[in-house]
Design a protein around this motif. Structure first.
Motif, short mmCIF file in Angstrom:
data_model
loop_
_atom_site.label_atom_id
_atom_site.label_comp_id
_atom_site.label_asym_id
_atom_site.label_seq_id
_atom_site.Cartn_x
_atom_site.Cartn_y
_atom_site.Cartn_z
N THR A 82 0.82 -1.22 0.00
CA THR A 82 0.00 0.00 0.00
C THR A 82 0.85 1.26 0.00
O THR A 82 0.55 2.23 -0.71
CB THR A 82 -0.93 0.01 1.22
OG1 THR A 82 -0.14 -0.08 2.43
CG2 THR A 82 -1.90 -1.16 1.18
N ALA A 83 1.93 1.26 0.79
CA ALA A 83 2.77 2.46 0.89
C ALA A 83 3.45 2.77 -0.44
O ALA A 83 3.43 3.92 -0.92
CB ALA A 83 3.81 2.28 1.98
N THR A 84 4.06 1.76 -1.07
CA THR A 84 4.78 2.02 -2.32
C THR A 84 3.84 2.33 -3.47
O THR A 84 4.15 3.18 -4.31
CB THR A 84 5.66 0.81 -2.68
OG1 THR A 84 4.86 -0.39 -2.70
CG2 THR A 84 6.78 0.62 -1.67
N GLN A 85 2.68 1.68 -3.50
CA GLN A 85 1.73 1.95 -4.58
C GLN A 85 1.17 3.37 -4.49
O GLN A 85 1.07 4.09 -5.49
CB GLN A 85 0.59 0.93 -4.56
CG GLN A 85 0.99 -0.48 -4.97
CD GLN A 85 1.51 -0.53 -6.39
OE1 GLN A 85 0.86 -0.06 -7.32
NE2 GLN A 85 2.69 -1.10 -6.57
N LEU A 86 0.81 3.79 -3.28
CA LEU A 86 0.31 5.15 -3.10
C LEU A 86 1.39 6.18 -3.45
O LEU A 86 1.12 7.20 -4.10
CB LEU A 86 -0.15 5.37 -1.67
CG LEU A 86 -1.52 4.80 -1.29
CD1 LEU A 86 -1.76 4.89 0.21
CD2 LEU A 86 -2.63 5.55 -2.04
N LEU A 87 2.61 5.91 -3.05
CA LEU A 87 3.69 6.84 -3.32
C LEU A 87 3.99 6.94 -4.81
O LEU A 87 4.18 8.04 -5.34
CB LEU A 87 4.95 6.40 -2.56
CG LEU A 87 6.10 7.41 -2.47
CD1 LEU A 87 5.64 8.69 -1.78
CD2 LEU A 87 7.27 6.80 -1.70
N ASP A 88 4.00 5.82 -5.49
CA ASP A 88 4.31 5.82 -6.92
C ASP A 88 3.20 6.44 -7.76
O ASP A 88 3.48 7.11 -8.76
CB ASP A 88 4.57 4.39 -7.40
CG ASP A 88 5.92 3.86 -6.93
OD1 ASP A 88 6.76 4.68 -6.52
OD2 ASP A 88 6.11 2.63 -6.95
N HIS A 89 1.95 6.24 -7.36
CA HIS A 89 0.83 6.67 -8.20
C HIS A 89 0.23 8.02 -7.81
O HIS A 89 -0.45 8.65 -8.62
CB HIS A 89 -0.27 5.61 -8.20
CG HIS A 89 0.10 4.34 -8.90
ND1 HIS A 89 0.69 3.28 -8.24
CD2 HIS A 89 -0.01 3.96 -10.20
CE1 HIS A 89 0.91 2.29 -9.10
NE2 HIS A 89 0.50 2.69 -10.30
N THR A 90 0.47 8.47 -6.57
CA THR A 90 -0.15 9.73 -6.14
C THR A 90 0.86 10.77 -5.68
O THR A 90 0.55 11.96 -5.68
CB THR A 90 -1.14 9.48 -5.00
OG1 THR A 90 -0.44 8.99 -3.84
CG2 THR A 90 -2.19 8.46 -5.41
N GLY A 91 2.06 10.35 -5.25
CA GLY A 91 3.05 11.29 -4.78
C GLY A 91 3.06 11.44 -3.27
O GLY A 91 2.19 10.91 -2.56
N VAL A 92 4.03 12.20 -2.78
CA VAL A 92 4.25 12.33 -1.33
C VAL A 92 3.08 13.00 -0.64
O VAL A 92 2.56 12.50 0.37
CB VAL A 92 5.56 13.11 -1.06
CG1 VAL A 92 5.68 13.46 0.41
CG2 VAL A 92 6.77 12.29 -1.52
N THR A 93 2.64 14.15 -1.15
CA THR A 93 1.58 14.91 -0.48
C THR A 93 0.29 14.10 -0.38
O THR A 93 -0.34 14.03 0.68
CB THR A 93 1.32 16.22 -1.22
OG1 THR A 93 2.53 16.99 -1.24
CG2 THR A 93 0.23 17.02 -0.53
N ALA A 94 -0.08 13.46 -1.47
CA ALA A 94 -1.32 12.67 -1.46
C ALA A 94 -1.21 11.46 -0.55
O ALA A 94 -2.18 11.09 0.13
CB ALA A 94 -1.66 12.23 -2.88
N LEU A 95 -0.03 10.82 -0.52
CA LEU A 95 0.16 9.66 0.34
C LEU A 95 -0.12 10.02 1.79
O LEU A 95 -0.92 9.34 2.47
CB LEU A 95 1.59 9.14 0.20
CG LEU A 95 2.07 8.19 1.31
CD1 LEU A 95 1.31 6.87 1.27
CD2 LEU A 95 3.58 7.95 1.23
N TRP A 96 0.52 11.07 2.29
CA TRP A 96 0.37 11.40 3.70
C TRP A 96 -0.97 12.05 4.00
O TRP A 96 -1.51 11.89 5.11
CB TRP A 96 1.52 12.29 4.15
CG TRP A 96 2.83 11.56 4.10
CD1 TRP A 96 3.88 11.80 3.26
CD2 TRP A 96 3.21 10.42 4.89
NE1 TRP A 96 4.89 10.90 3.48
CE2 TRP A 96 4.51 10.04 4.48
CE3 TRP A 96 2.59 9.71 5.91
CZ2 TRP A 96 5.18 8.97 5.04
CZ3 TRP A 96 3.27 8.64 6.48
CH2 TRP A 96 4.55 8.29 6.05
#
Length: 411
Positions: free
Chosen positions: A346-360
């Motif tokens: 979940t962490a890597t997929q969110l980071l790769d597809h949405t970016g840092v701001t969206a992840l957090w």
């Protein structure tokens, strides 16, 4: 606090001081055996999956073999698996010992938490579990420093030293903990087993669901924070400074658990406050642009973690009928095995597809949703006392009962 609690806290701190090898398992698999990153990740996930039956087995073995024996068996099993990894000559051998490590890794958690539940009065359980979490955090702070030194020579030494600390902890607790008492017997000397069905308890289901959400958030922080710093132009290794800040916050903030205004709150309200602080800190990561901002955000969510961990374990212990705290805590604890398996994805997929701001931002929103869950779902199920008041619920129909009128087994 009873002597037994302080003994467990000290032993777990020493054990955690040596638990610095696991983050380097994937590196060892890749560097020493030439395995791909995907293969290394799959083996790490296999370890995480193995911790789920390990946690459940810890609760059952504590009821069958006794708590002290289960703790010693679990720590000894971890030591043997660590030594196997350190001396492995093939990828297949590493895979075997990594799975064996997962199967032994959580055995000692339910009995050690159960000892606290049955040794400490209900009003003091939050503080007792807080001390246990603080000991783990303090040990983790030193573990990083030891890993940085030993890892420069040979990663296999990390697993060898980790095995030594497990054996030292096992020997210490075997000598110092009270001997396991025989299980109560009925006519014919047959063991007298009271029926315990944790999975039928709706209140435990509510705590398990929200606990899994918390564990997923916590593991996403571990997985995504180094990558976040790298994408923001900092050294990924600076995550070690943030994790140290978190550990120091957990230790220093322990007196907060004794504040009168906090102890007066029911468990669901206190948990909701903890999740709100967790969300505030994680949202800070979404907008942080300097290292001081990252440090401040880390301190805020760590304060929320202090409240959540101590209260949640106390509530689960209170939900259990007398003598069943091991199994209730075992069921609740498998949330970490689920999170350890899912968070890397979940962490890597969110980071790769949405970016840092969206992840957090998304992670902070999820933490806020968990805060609402405490008030809308958990509170109606665990009763007017809200946990921490010495009451538990029936495992079949969920009606409150008081623990005072029932015999309580010795820890």
């Amino acid at each position: 606090m009873p002597r037994t609690v302080w003994l467990l806290v000290a032993a777990r701190a020493i054990n955690r001081l040596g638990a610095f090898s696991l983050p380097f398992l994937t590196v060892l698999i890749s560097d020493d055996f030439g395995a791909s990153t995907t293969t290394a990740g799959l083996l790490s996930a296999a370890f995480g999956l193995a911790t789920i039956p390990s946690r459940l087995a810890g609760g059952h073995l504590a009821a069958r073999l006794g708590r002290r024996r289960t703790i010693v068996v679990g720590l000894t099993g971890c030591a043997l698996a660590q030594l196997g990894i350190a001396s492995a000559g093939s990828l297949a051998a590493v895979a075997f010992f990594a799975i064996l490590l997962g199967l032994a890794f959580e055995l000692y958690e339910p009995p050690s938490q159960g000892i606290i539940a049955d040794t400490v009065p209900a009003a003091e359980r939050v503080r007792a579990y807080g001390l246990l979490n603080a000991a783990l955090a303090a040990g983790g702070t030193g573990a990083g420093l030891i890993a940085a030194g030993l890892g420069r020579y040979d990663l296999r030494w990390l697993f060898a030293v980790d095995a030594f600390t497990c054996l030292a902890c096992a020997l210490t607790l075997h000598l110092a903990l009270p001997a396991d008492r025989p299980r109560p017997t009925a006519a014919g000397n047959r063991p007298l087993d009271l029926p315990v069905h944790p999975w039928r308890d709706r209140a435990l289901w509510a705590m398990f669901a929200s606990g899994t959400g918390f564990a997923l958030v916590a593991m996403q922080v571990v997985m995504a924070l180094p990558l976040t710093l790298d994408r923001r132009g900092y050294e990924a290794a600076d995550a070690g400074l943030l994790f140290t800040t978190s550990a120091v916050t957990v230790v220093v903030a322990q007196p907060v658990l004794r504040l009168r205004r906090l102890t007066a709150l029911s468990a669901p309200v206190a948990l909701a406050l903890g999740y709100a602080l967790l969300a505030a800190g994680l949202s800070g990561y979404a907008i942080a642009r300097g290292l001081p901002a990252f440090l401040l955000a880390t301190a805020v969510w760590s304060l929320g973690e202090v409240i959540i961990l101590a209260r949640a374990m106390s509530v689960v212990a209170d939900l259990a009928p007398p003598g069943a705290s091991d199994r209730y805590l075992a069921v609740y604890g498998i949330s970490w095995g689920i999170a350890t398996t899912a968070a890397p994805v979940t962490a890597t997929q969110l980071l790769d597809h949405t970016g840092v701001t969206a992840l957090w931002s998304a992670t902070a929103a999820f933490a806020l949703a968990l805060a609402a869950v405490q008030l809308l779902v958990v509170k109606p199920l665990i009763g007017p006392g809200g946990g921490g008041d010495g009451t538990f619920r029936s495992t079949t129909v969920g009606t409150p009962a008081t623990a005072e009128g029932l015999p309580r087994p010795q820890a």
